[in-house]
Write a protein that holds these residues in place. Structure first.
Motif, PDB file in Angstrom:
ATOM      1  N   ASP A  77      -8.743  27.572  22.524  1.00  0.00           N
ATOM      2  CA  ASP A  77      -7.715  27.459  21.497  1.00  0.00           C
ATOM      3  C   ASP A  77      -7.533  28.825  20.844  1.00  0.00           C
ATOM      4  N   SER A  78      -6.567  28.909  19.974  1.00  0.00           N
ATOM      5  CA  SER A  78      -6.337  30.177  19.271  1.00  0.00           C
ATOM      6  C   SER A  78      -5.880  29.905  17.839  1.00  0.00           C
ATOM      7  N   ARG A  79      -6.131  30.887  16.978  1.00  0.00           N
ATOM      8  CA  ARG A  79      -5.655  30.841  15.592  1.00  0.00           C
ATOM      9  C   ARG A  79      -4.944  32.148  15.285  1.00  0.00           C
ATOM     10  N   LEU A  80      -3.886  32.043  14.494  1.00  0.00           N
ATOM     11  CA  LEU A  80      -3.072  33.221  14.171  1.00  0.00           C
ATOM     12  C   LEU A  80      -3.035  33.421  12.659  1.00  0.00           C
ATOM     13  N   TRP A  81      -3.326  34.660  12.257  1.00  0.00           N
ATOM     14  CA  TRP A  81      -3.171  35.056  10.854  1.00  0.00           C
ATOM     15  C   TRP A  81      -2.090  36.133  10.789  1.00  0.00           C
ATOM     16  N   LYS A  82      -1.176  35.948   9.877  1.00  0.00           N
ATOM     17  CA  LYS A  82      -0.102  36.937   9.695  1.00  0.00           C
ATOM     18  C   LYS A  82      -0.320  37.737   8.409  1.00  0.00           C
ATOM     19  N   ASP A  83       0.311  38.923   8.370  1.00  0.00           N
ATOM     20  CA  ASP A  83       0.258  39.791   7.184  1.00  0.00           C
ATOM     21  C   ASP A  83      -1.175  40.114   6.771  1.00  0.00           C
ATOM     22  N   VAL A  84      -2.002  40.420   7.765  1.00  0.00           N
ATOM     23  CA  VAL A  84      -3.383  40.821   7.473  1.00  0.00           C
ATOM     24  C   VAL A  84      -3.380  42.302   7.090  1.00  0.00           C
ATOM     25  N   ARG A 101       0.329  46.259   7.494  1.00  0.00           N
ATOM     26  CA  ARG A 101      -0.136  44.884   7.754  1.00  0.00           C
ATOM     27  C   ARG A 101       0.110  44.542   9.225  1.00  0.00           C
ATOM     28  N   VAL A 102      -0.759  43.701   9.773  1.00  0.00           N
ATOM     29  CA  VAL A 102      -0.651  43.289  11.174  1.00  0.00           C
ATOM     30  C   VAL A 102      -0.898  41.782  11.274  1.00  0.00           C
ATOM     31  N   ALA A 124     -11.904  29.877   6.978  1.00  0.00           N
ATOM     32  CA  ALA A 124     -10.475  29.923   6.682  1.00  0.00           C
ATOM     33  C   ALA A 124      -9.970  31.335   6.456  1.00  0.00           C
ATOM     34  N   ALA A 125     -10.851  32.232   6.004  1.00  0.00           N
ATOM     35  CA  ALA A 125     -10.425  33.599   5.681  1.00  0.00           C
ATOM     36  C   ALA A 125     -10.045  34.357   6.944  1.00  0.00           C
ATOM     37  N   ALA A 126      -9.037  35.209   6.819  1.00  0.00           N
ATOM     38  CA  ALA A 126      -8.587  35.995   7.968  1.00  0.00           C
ATOM     39  C   ALA A 126      -9.598  37.081   8.302  1.00  0.00           C
ATOM     40  N   PRO A 127      -9.800  37.394   9.572  1.00  0.00           N
ATOM     41  CA  PRO A 127     -10.676  38.508   9.940  1.00  0.00           C
ATOM     42  C   PRO A 127     -10.106  39.834   9.401  1.00  0.00           C
ATOM     43  N   GLN A 128     -10.977  40.803   9.231  1.00  0.00           N
ATOM     44  CA  GLN A 128     -10.532  42.114   8.761  1.00  0.00           C
ATOM     45  C   GLN A 128     -10.026  42.950   9.927  1.00  0.00           C
ATOM     46  N   ALA A 129      -8.858  43.583   9.707  1.00  0.00           N
ATOM     47  CA  ALA A 129      -8.288  44.498  10.696  1.00  0.00           C
ATOM     48  C   ALA A 129      -8.422  45.916  10.154  1.00  0.00           C
ATOM     49  N   ALA A 159      -4.934  42.422  17.695  1.00  0.00           N
ATOM     50  CA  ALA A 159      -3.956  42.639  16.629  1.00  0.00           C
ATOM     51  C   ALA A 159      -2.592  42.919  17.223  1.00  0.00           C
ATOM     52  N   ASP A 160      -1.588  42.605  16.441  1.00  0.00           N
ATOM     53  CA  ASP A 160      -0.205  42.876  16.827  1.00  0.00           C
ATOM     54  C   ASP A 160       0.501  43.539  15.645  1.00  0.00           C
ATOM     55  N   PRO A 161       0.886  44.807  15.777  1.00  0.00           N
ATOM     56  CA  PRO A 161       0.811  45.639  16.982  1.00  0.00           C
ATOM     57  C   PRO A 161      -0.609  46.111  17.243  1.00  0.00           C
ATOM     58  N   PRO A 162      -0.909  46.478  18.488  1.00  0.00           N
ATOM     59  CA  PRO A 162      -2.284  46.880  18.810  1.00  0.00           C
ATOM     60  C   PRO A 162      -2.634  48.298  18.364  1.00  0.00           C
TER      61      PRO A 162
END
Length: 312
Positions: A221-228, A248-249, A265-270, A301-304
């Motif tokens: 499965d996958s999870r997506l976080w936006k505006d990290v 932001r990515v 629940a917290a987004a990973p750090q980029a 990450a997007d963009p990489p």
């Protein structure tokens, strides 16, 4: 003379009648004892051919035979030991022929005799025998408890197939008997029988069994976080001034459901590694994602990449 014959017939007529009745009763008892019958179906039909010949087609692969005998002999019949054998080793002509199945062709029984065979006739076609290496494919039945079948590997990957030339020309694959994977949670291996390509002819398969390995991959499965927020990491204790684009990515993490739940629940750090950058240059650096140690998850990450300008 007539008086003598009459005397012989009627002298002690009571005893003679009793003896006759006893003889008839004995015959009836013996006949009843040996007159038990049983019908056995799916008796394998084997065809013996001469050297260099093979069965191209046969109209039946099994027969049904009715056996008669004493109750004890009928009880002792082992259906697994019975077979019908047609001997064509003296035949040296290609083509079709019709053979009558006789009681003498039934083997594997003792004390009983076949009184009826169905079908009574079988049509057989012969062809010259050849040999060919044929790839083997494994098959599965059912669904794993979780995940999906990623690969089915047979070892050896091909077997030797010996049989009629015309049939071998049309045979491109052989398959194994299906493996039951219902409810499986991980891959496994098992020896499986290689099945003949058709029910109408019986080739020689060598080896008759192969090792089949089923690879079951966990469902991902996958999870997506936006505006990290995109962070800049520099040398500890050293003031860092950089300009990063974008600021932001998006971060997508991929793994099993259980592994993703472990992220919380917290987004990973980029972040971007900005250690030892030359302030006179600009950089396009990969965006990295920090994941907890031991976490069986991949992240991107997007963009990489991010554009980094030191000294700002």
């Amino acid at each position: 003379m007539p008086d003598l014959i009459k005397k012989l017939i009627f002298h002690n007529s009571g005893l003679k009648l009793l003896a006759l009745l006893l003889a008839v009763a004995s015959w009836l008892a013996i006949h009843e004892t040996i007159s038990f019958e049983v019908a056995i179906a799916e008796i394998p039909l084997q065809i013996s051919t001469g050297r260099g010949w093979a069965v191209f087609h046969q109209s039946a692969n099994a027969v049904t035979a009715t056996f008669r005998g004493s109750q004890e002999d009928i009880r002792l019949i082992d259906p697994k030991q019975i077979k019908a054998v047609i001997d064509l080793r003296t035949n040296a002509v290609a083509g079709a022929l019709e053979v009558t199945i006789t009681p003498r062709m039934i083997q594997g029984v003792r004390g009983v005799r076949p009184v009826q065979i169905h079908p009574e006739h079988v049509r057989i076609s012969l062809d010259h025998e050849t040999e060919k290496m044929v790839p083997v494919k494994g098959r599965v039945a059912g669904k794993p408890f979780a995940g999906a079948v990623e690969a089915i590997i047979c070892e050896p990957a091909a077997v030797s197939l010996r049989g009629p030339a015309q049939q071998l020309q049309q045979t491109e694959w052989l398959y194994t008997e299906p493996l039951d994977i219902e409810g499986r949670i991980e891959g496994f291996a098992k020896r499986c029988r290689v099945l003949p390509p058709s029910d109408t002819w019986s080739p020689q398969i060598e080896p008759a069994e192969v090792q089949v390995e089923v690879v079951i991959a966990e469902k991902m499965d996958s999870r997506l976080w936006k505006d990290v927020p995109l962070l800049a990491i520099g040398q500890p204790g050293v003031s860092l001034k950089v300009e990063i684009t974008p600021t932001r990515v998006s971060v997508r993490a991929t793994g099993t459901s259980a592994a993703l739940e472990g992220l919380g629940a917290a987004a990973p750090q980029a972040f971007v590694d900005c250690v030892d950058l030359d302030s006179s240059l600009t950089y396009d650096l990969p965006v990295q994602v920090f994941l907890p140690p031991g976490c069986n998850v991949t992240a991107e990450a997007d963009p990489p990449y991010a554009h980094v300008v030191p000294g700002h």
